[in-house]
Design an enzyme around this catalytic site. Structure first.
Site, PDB file in Angstrom:
ATOM      1  N   ILE A 111       0.827  -1.194   0.000  1.00 31.88           N
ATOM      2  CA  ILE A 111       0.000   0.000   0.000  1.00 31.88           C
ATOM      3  C   ILE A 111       0.873   1.259   0.000  1.00 31.88           C
ATOM      4  CG2 ILE A 111      -0.250  -0.005   2.525  1.00 31.88           C
ATOM      5  CD1 ILE A 111      -3.162   1.082   2.036  1.00 31.88           C
ATOM      6  N   CYS A 112       0.355   2.293  -0.614  1.00 27.20           N
ATOM      7  CA  CYS A 112       0.920   3.634  -0.591  1.00 27.20           C
ATOM      8  C   CYS A 112       2.268   3.673  -1.318  1.00 27.20           C
ATOM      9  CB  CYS A 112       0.997   4.122   0.851  1.00 27.20           C
ATOM     10  SG  CYS A 112       1.196   5.895   1.047  1.00 27.20           S
ATOM     11  N   HIS A 113       3.352   3.997  -0.606  1.00 20.46           N
ATOM     12  CA  HIS A 113       4.682   4.071  -1.197  1.00 20.46           C
ATOM     13  C   HIS A 113       5.404   2.712  -1.225  1.00 20.46           C
ATOM     14  CE1 HIS A 113       4.008   8.359  -0.448  1.00 20.46           C
ATOM     15  NE2 HIS A 113       5.005   8.602  -1.285  1.00 20.46           N
ATOM     16  N   SER A 164      -2.845  -0.916  -3.072  1.00 20.63           N
ATOM     17  CA  SER A 164      -3.771   0.190  -2.809  1.00 20.63           C
ATOM     18  C   SER A 164      -2.990   1.491  -2.747  1.00 20.63           C
ATOM     19  CB  SER A 164      -4.528  -0.006  -1.488  1.00 20.63           C
ATOM     20  OG  SER A 164      -5.658  -0.815  -1.674  1.00 20.63           O
TER      21      SER A 164
END
Length: 183
Positions: A111-113, A164
């Protein structure tokens, strides 16, 4: 909810810099599904989480990448935060740990970075995934197709990959990866 009964899920984080909510909500999702989450890092002791740029809680590390491997786990979760994956992608042991899950055909969620670490592990080529929007160019340059979606499941052999974009997507992320990990 999908059952992860009998499954052990690795959560790989740096000694400092993980976005706390991106660790704690997926961790709780694994526990609620009956699985066993284990915190893996590059150093033993405690890892410092953050709430964006502010220090948050610390978490006890269960094992490290130099003594554990993908064979001990059924799946891998890579939480985000900016500093967390930036540190992990510069650590050869962490990168090898991640690549090992793909080599073994085990499912991974990021998720994210967190996809920065996937880029360094050279496992995104030919895959479709999402991330924090600033990684779009990095992912494309590494051979991935980037999409702006709440959650993306990529079934590209040998491993399933769930991605995500951000903390706002955590509910969908947790539902998707627990279903994939339960397969």
């Amino acid at each position: 909810m999908a059952s992860l009964q009998g499954k052990t899920v690795a959560f790989l984080i740096a000694p400092e810099g993980v976005e706390q909510i991106e660790l704690t909500e997926p961790w709780q999702a694994v526990e609620q599904a009956g699985g066993t989450p284990r915190l893996v890092s590059t150093q033993s002791g405690r890892a410092q989480a953050f709430d964006h740029l502010d220090k948050a809680d610390t978490f006890s590390v269960d094992t490290t990448v130099d003594v554990s491997g993908p064979g001990e786990f059924d799946a891998l979760v890579l939480p985000g935060g900016v500093a967390n994956p930036d540190f992990l992608r510069t650590d050869e042991g962490a990168v090898a740990f991640v690549r090992g899950f793909f080599d073994a055909g085990k499912p991974v969620a990021a998720i994210c970075h967190a996809p920065w670490t996937l880029i360094e592990a050279d496992v995104v080529r030919g895959r479709v995934l999402t991330s924090w929007p600033s990684l779009r160019t990095d992912l494309r340059n590494a051979g991935a197709t980037w999409v702006d979606e709440e959650v993306k499941i990529c079934d590209h052999a040998p491993s399933l990959l769930v991605t995500s974009r951000k903390p706002d997507d955590l509910k969908a992320f947790c539902q998707a990866f627990t279903e994939v990990f339960a397969r």
